[in-house]
Design a protein around this motif. Structure first.
Motif, PDB file in Angstrom:
ATOM      1  N   GLU A  39     -18.320  -9.433 -50.497  1.00  0.00           N
ATOM      2  CA  GLU A  39     -18.607 -10.531 -49.565  1.00  0.00           C
ATOM      3  C   GLU A  39     -18.856 -10.013 -48.151  1.00  0.00           C
ATOM      4  N   ARG A  40     -18.100  -8.995 -47.716  1.00  0.00           N
ATOM      5  CA  ARG A  40     -18.343  -8.397 -46.391  1.00  0.00           C
ATOM      6  C   ARG A  40     -19.711  -7.731 -46.343  1.00  0.00           C
ATOM      7  N   LYS A  43     -22.310 -10.428 -45.914  1.00  0.00           N
ATOM      8  CA  LYS A  43     -22.330 -10.924 -44.537  1.00  0.00           C
ATOM      9  C   LYS A  43     -23.017  -9.928 -43.603  1.00  0.00           C
ATOM     10  N   PRO A  47     -26.436 -11.669 -41.592  1.00  0.00           N
ATOM     11  CA  PRO A  47     -25.560 -12.153 -40.518  1.00  0.00           C
ATOM     12  C   PRO A  47     -25.839 -13.591 -40.074  1.00  0.00           C
ATOM     13  N   ARG A  50     -24.237 -18.646 -42.715  1.00  0.00           N
ATOM     14  CA  ARG A  50     -22.794 -18.911 -42.565  1.00  0.00           C
ATOM     15  C   ARG A  50     -22.054 -18.957 -43.894  1.00  0.00           C
TER      16      ARG A  50
END
Length: 102
Positions: A39-40, A43, A47, A50
């Motif tokens: 998940e990181r 992201k 970026p 959301r």
């Protein structure tokens, strides 16, 4: 079943310097950690988005895309760590996510 200390060993690329490990108090926490790692990464790559969603195939592709990933899980009965491969990790992350969905 008692919590089983779990060490996740991983290498993100062919470069041996990318070898690392993460340790957790249980298999469930380790699977949560692997999902969080993915998940990181999502992201980082997206970026501006959301709420990022993914399915199990995406997670499997992430795991398969690593140069190496395995787990060592402590077995109290023999007082030693047992090794598990990438396929086992994929099965356990699937079970973990299925539990979270209910």
């Amino acid at each position: 079943m008692a919590n089983r200390h779990t060490i996740v060993l991983m290498q993100t690329s062919q470069n041996r310097a990318t070898r690392t490990f993460m340790d957790y108090d249980s298999i469930s926490q380790a699977m949560d950690g692997i999902c969080g790692l993915y998940e990181r990464k999502l992201k980082e790559l997206n970026p501006a988005i959301r709420n990022i969603t993914y399915d199990i195939a995406d997670l499997y592709n992430f795991i398969d895309g690593l140069a190496d990933m395995s787990a060592l899980v402590y077995d109290h009965s023999i007082q030693a760590y047992l090794p598990y491969d990438r396929q086992w990790i994929k099965q356990r992350t699937f079970q973990h996510l299925k539990k979270l969905a209910h």
